[in-house]
Design a protein around this motif. Structure first.
Motif, PDB file in Angstrom:
ATOM      1  N   LEU A  12       2.039  12.420  16.101  1.00 49.50           N
ATOM      2  CA  LEU A  12       1.570  13.269  17.186  1.00 49.50           C
ATOM      3  C   LEU A  12       2.019  14.709  16.951  1.00 49.50           C
ATOM      4  O   LEU A  12       3.212  14.956  16.763  1.00 49.50           O
ATOM      5  CB  LEU A  12       2.132  12.779  18.524  1.00 49.50           C
ATOM      6  CG  LEU A  12       1.730  11.369  18.970  1.00 49.50           C
ATOM      7  CD1 LEU A  12       2.460  11.004  20.261  1.00 49.50           C
ATOM      8  CD2 LEU A  12       0.218  11.269  19.155  1.00 49.50           C
ATOM      9  N   GLN A  13       1.069  15.616  16.973  1.00 47.38           N
ATOM     10  CA  GLN A  13       1.433  17.027  16.855  1.00 47.38           C
ATOM     11  C   GLN A  13       1.976  17.503  18.194  1.00 47.38           C
ATOM     12  O   GLN A  13       1.268  17.488  19.207  1.00 47.38           O
ATOM     13  CB  GLN A  13       0.231  17.877  16.441  1.00 47.38           C
ATOM     14  CG  GLN A  13       0.604  19.323  16.131  1.00 47.38           C
ATOM     15  CD  GLN A  13      -0.555  20.128  15.570  1.00 47.38           C
ATOM     16  OE1 GLN A  13      -1.719  19.811  15.819  1.00 47.38           O
ATOM     17  NE2 GLN A  13      -0.247  21.164  14.810  1.00 47.38           N
ATOM     18  N   VAL A  14       3.247  17.890  18.205  1.00 42.34           N
ATOM     19  CA  VAL A  14       3.930  18.217  19.452  1.00 42.34           C
ATOM     20  C   VAL A  14       4.789  19.466  19.260  1.00 42.34           C
ATOM     21  O   VAL A  14       5.563  19.558  18.309  1.00 42.34           O
ATOM     22  CB  VAL A  14       4.838  17.052  19.923  1.00 42.34           C
ATOM     23  CG1 VAL A  14       5.623  17.441  21.173  1.00 42.34           C
ATOM     24  CG2 VAL A  14       4.020  15.800  20.174  1.00 42.34           C
ATOM     25  N   ASP A  15       4.645  20.407  20.169  1.00 45.09           N
ATOM     26  CA  ASP A  15       5.547  21.545  20.285  1.00 45.09           C
ATOM     27  C   ASP A  15       6.473  21.239  21.451  1.00 45.09           C
ATOM     28  O   ASP A  15       6.016  21.114  22.599  1.00 45.09           O
ATOM     29  CB  ASP A  15       4.746  22.822  20.533  1.00 45.09           C
ATOM     30  CG  ASP A  15       5.606  24.080  20.571  1.00 45.09           C
ATOM     31  OD1 ASP A  15       6.820  23.975  20.847  1.00 45.09           O
ATOM     32  OD2 ASP A  15       5.068  25.178  20.338  1.00 45.09           O
ATOM     33  N   VAL A  16       7.761  21.111  21.185  1.00 43.31           N
ATOM     34  CA  VAL A  16       8.694  20.687  22.245  1.00 43.31           C
ATOM     35  C   VAL A  16       8.844  21.725  23.347  1.00 43.31           C
ATOM     36  O   VAL A  16       9.475  21.452  24.372  1.00 43.31           O
ATOM     37  CB  VAL A  16      10.086  20.330  21.666  1.00 43.31           C
ATOM     38  CG1 VAL A  16       9.998  19.115  20.762  1.00 43.31           C
ATOM     39  CG2 VAL A  16      10.707  21.528  20.944  1.00 43.31           C
ATOM     40  N   ARG A  17       8.253  22.900  23.176  1.00 43.05           N
ATOM     41  CA  ARG A  17       8.271  23.911  24.234  1.00 43.05           C
ATOM     42  C   ARG A  17       7.163  23.678  25.265  1.00 43.05           C
ATOM     43  O   ARG A  17       7.180  24.271  26.343  1.00 43.05           O
ATOM     44  CB  ARG A  17       8.115  25.308  23.628  1.00 43.05           C
ATOM     45  CG  ARG A  17       9.248  25.724  22.707  1.00 43.05           C
ATOM     46  CD  ARG A  17       8.924  27.010  21.975  1.00 43.05           C
ATOM     47  NE  ARG A  17       7.826  26.815  21.013  1.00 43.05           N
ATOM     48  CZ  ARG A  17       7.324  27.791  20.251  1.00 43.05           C
ATOM     49  NH1 ARG A  17       7.807  29.020  20.360  1.00 43.05           N
ATOM     50  NH2 ARG A  17       6.357  27.526  19.401  1.00 43.05           N
ATOM     51  N   GLN A  39       3.320  20.066  28.986  1.00 46.44           N
ATOM     52  CA  GLN A  39       2.164  19.179  29.102  1.00 46.44           C
ATOM     53  C   GLN A  39       1.995  18.328  27.852  1.00 46.44           C
ATOM     54  O   GLN A  39       1.720  17.129  27.948  1.00 46.44           O
ATOM     55  CB  GLN A  39       0.890  19.982  29.368  1.00 46.44           C
ATOM     56  CG  GLN A  39      -0.355  19.107  29.530  1.00 46.44           C
ATOM     57  CD  GLN A  39      -1.593  19.908  29.893  1.00 46.44           C
ATOM     58  OE1 GLN A  39      -1.504  21.078  30.277  1.00 46.44           O
ATOM     59  NE2 GLN A  39      -2.760  19.289  29.763  1.00 46.44           N
ATOM     60  N   ARG A  40       2.183  18.956  26.692  1.00 46.47           N
ATOM     61  CA  ARG A  40       1.991  18.208  25.444  1.00 46.47           C
ATOM     62  C   ARG A  40       3.075  17.154  25.260  1.00 46.47           C
ATOM     63  O   ARG A  40       2.796  16.033  24.812  1.00 46.47           O
ATOM     64  CB  ARG A  40       1.979  19.159  24.241  1.00 46.47           C
ATOM     65  CG  ARG A  40       1.740  18.456  22.912  1.00 46.47           C
ATOM     66  CD  ARG A  40       0.395  17.753  22.908  1.00 46.47           C
ATOM     67  NE  ARG A  40       0.249  16.863  21.760  1.00 46.47           N
ATOM     68  CZ  ARG A  40      -0.080  15.577  21.846  1.00 46.47           C
ATOM     69  NH1 ARG A  40      -0.302  15.020  23.025  1.00 46.47           N
ATOM     70  NH2 ARG A  40      -0.192  14.831  20.756  1.00 46.47           N
ATOM     71  N   VAL A  41       4.306  17.473  25.601  1.00 49.53           N
ATOM     72  CA  VAL A  41       5.375  16.480  25.500  1.00 49.53           C
ATOM     73  C   VAL A  41       5.101  15.320  26.451  1.00 49.53           C
ATOM     74  O   VAL A  41       5.266  14.151  26.093  1.00 49.53           O
ATOM     75  CB  VAL A  41       6.753  17.109  25.793  1.00 49.53           C
ATOM     76  CG1 VAL A  41       7.846  16.041  25.800  1.00 49.53           C
ATOM     77  CG2 VAL A  41       7.085  18.184  24.758  1.00 49.53           C
ATOM     78  N   ALA A  93       3.348   9.605  27.024  1.00 50.19           N
ATOM     79  CA  ALA A  93       2.395   8.629  27.554  1.00 50.19           C
ATOM     80  C   ALA A  93       1.646   7.935  26.422  1.00 50.19           C
ATOM     81  O   ALA A  93       1.430   6.709  26.472  1.00 50.19           O
ATOM     82  CB  ALA A  93       1.414   9.318  28.494  1.00 50.19           C
ATOM     83  N   GLN A  94       1.263   8.684  25.393  1.00 50.34           N
ATOM     84  CA  GLN A  94       0.577   8.081  24.255  1.00 50.34           C
ATOM     85  C   GLN A  94       1.471   7.066  23.555  1.00 50.34           C
ATOM     86  O   GLN A  94       1.017   5.991  23.161  1.00 50.34           O
ATOM     87  CB  GLN A  94       0.144   9.181  23.263  1.00 50.34           C
ATOM     88  CG  GLN A  94      -1.010  10.032  23.734  1.00 50.34           C
ATOM     89  CD  GLN A  94      -1.314  11.153  22.752  1.00 50.34           C
ATOM     90  OE1 GLN A  94      -0.691  12.220  22.775  1.00 50.34           O
ATOM     91  NE2 GLN A  94      -2.264  10.912  21.869  1.00 50.34           N
ATOM     92  N   ALA A  95       2.731   7.420  23.394  1.00 55.37           N
ATOM     93  CA  ALA A  95       3.675   6.509  22.741  1.00 55.37           C
ATOM     94  C   ALA A  95       3.849   5.231  23.545  1.00 55.37           C
ATOM     95  O   ALA A  95       3.818   4.119  22.993  1.00 55.37           O
ATOM     96  CB  ALA A  95       5.020   7.206  22.562  1.00 55.37           C
ATOM     97  N   LEU A 137      13.844  18.793  28.687  1.00 59.53           N
ATOM     98  CA  LEU A 137      12.444  18.427  28.889  1.00 59.53           C
ATOM     99  C   LEU A 137      12.146  17.011  28.418  1.00 59.53           C
ATOM    100  O   LEU A 137      11.512  16.225  29.132  1.00 59.53           O
ATOM    101  CB  LEU A 137      11.539  19.426  28.162  1.00 59.53           C
ATOM    102  CG  LEU A 137      10.037  19.239  28.384  1.00 59.53           C
ATOM    103  CD1 LEU A 137       9.687  19.391  29.860  1.00 59.53           C
ATOM    104  CD2 LEU A 137       9.248  20.244  27.538  1.00 59.53           C
ATOM    105  N   THR A 138      12.612  16.653  27.224  1.00 63.53           N
ATOM    106  CA  THR A 138      12.322  15.306  26.724  1.00 63.53           C
ATOM    107  C   THR A 138      13.008  14.249  27.592  1.00 63.53           C
ATOM    108  O   THR A 138      12.430  13.207  27.881  1.00 63.53           O
ATOM    109  CB  THR A 138      12.751  15.142  25.260  1.00 63.53           C
ATOM    110  OG1 THR A 138      14.144  15.435  25.124  1.00 63.53           O
ATOM    111  CG2 THR A 138      11.936  16.044  24.340  1.00 63.53           C
ATOM    112  N   ALA A 139      14.232  14.537  28.021  1.00 65.32           N
ATOM    113  CA  ALA A 139      14.927  13.585  28.890  1.00 65.32           C
ATOM    114  C   ALA A 139      14.209  13.461  30.230  1.00 65.32           C
ATOM    115  O   ALA A 139      13.967  12.348  30.725  1.00 65.32           O
ATOM    116  CB  ALA A 139      16.371  14.015  29.107  1.00 65.32           C
TER     117      ALA A 139
END
Length: 287
Positions: free
Chosen positions: A78-83, A86-88, A93-95, A138-140
């Motif tokens: 998955l192409q993800v910018d941790v900033r 919405q994308r994270v 959800a995809q995972a 954010l990830t947490a």
């Protein structure tokens, strides 16, 4: 081609069918952790920005996905910018949709600039805070609902033990703030999530690790001679992830110390150059 990954500790199968969400997993330490866990049968979510090949930095989310599958795991690139909140959120959800949940989040993506306050442009300062400390939050924040459903949940962030000596702050306070911010958030999360059974830890290398950050942001490729390979961090991260009942939660871990506790006695082959294993450089923030 990326550097060959060879694990130096035994796999136990404890991560079989567990889903590990790893930021910045397209190269370096993130890739090494991905392949170590994949060899144990884990599902690996390769969440990184690198979707296209880079002339100087080998590895993309897709090349690592192929390596994960070859190693024995299942991959989701998955192409993800941790900033990008919405994308994270979408990536989480995809995972969860693909693998049925999320068991661990590893905050490996990082930004480094070793300059003092006067010499650090605001954009570079903001980049480090966003990719380092804010990403842990954010990830947490977005993963906790999934992690609470796991019977072996972990959040692992690659950041140093707190060390507020002036010698580590004066030369590059902006970077130090971003990395210590990761650690403080992790210590807080360990307490916040203790009753939920979610283990939270930090992990930092005893020595320099031969990655692009060392080559391009810290010094040069010649510094690899005083460094260990990413495999040592991968093996240490694996030991954290297989630890049951959140027994290590809240600990600020050093790769070498943890591996010694788990029975590793010879670290020679972790060195980028095993012939130079006795002449390695300590990493930042360690006395």
């Amino acid at each position: 081609m990326s550097e060959e990954f060879v694990t130096l500790t035994e796999n136990t199968g404890a991560l079989k069918d567990k889903t590990i969400f790893i930021t910045g997993a397209s190269r370096g330490i993130g890739r090494a952790i991905a392949l170590k866990c994949a060899a144990d049968g884990a599902n690996i979510v390769i969440a990184a920005k690198s979707a296209e090949p880079h002339p100087k930095l080998p590895g993309t989310i897709f090349s690592v996905a192929q390596e994960v599958e070859s190693a024995g795991g299942k991959a989701l690139a998955l192409q993800v910018d941790v900033r990008d909140e919405q994308r994270v959120q979408e990536a989480m959800a995809q995972a969860a949709d693909k693998f049925g949940g999320i068991d661990a989040v590893i905050n490996n993506a990082g930004a480094i600039n070793l300059s003092n306050v006067e010499s650090t442009p605001p954009k570079r300062y903001d980049l480090m805070q966003d990719i380092n400390s804010r990403a842990v939050y954010l990830t947490a924040h977005l993963a906790i609902p999934y992690l609470k459903k796991s019977d072996s949940a972990h959040i692992l962030s690659l950041c140093p033990p707190l060390n507020l000596q002036p010698k580590w702050l004066g030369p590059f306070a902006p970077y130090a703030l971003s990395k210590f911010g990761m650690t403080i958030l992790s210590l807080g999360l360990a307490e916040e999530l203790r009753e939920a059974g979610v283990a939270v830890n930090t992990l930092w290398p005893r020595t320099l690790v031969a990655t692009a950050a060392i080559e391009f942001a810290v010094g040069s490729r010649e510094m690899f001679e005083q460094s260990r390979r990413p495999a040592i961090m991968a093996d240490a991260a694996y030991e954290v992830l297989i630890t049951k009942e959140a027994a290590l939660s809240g600990c600020q871990l050093i790769d070498e110390e943890l591996l010694v506790e788990r029975g590793v006695k010879d670290f020679t082959d972790y060195a980028h150059n095993p012939d130079n294993a006795g002449d390695l450089t300590k990493d930042l923030f360690l006395d």
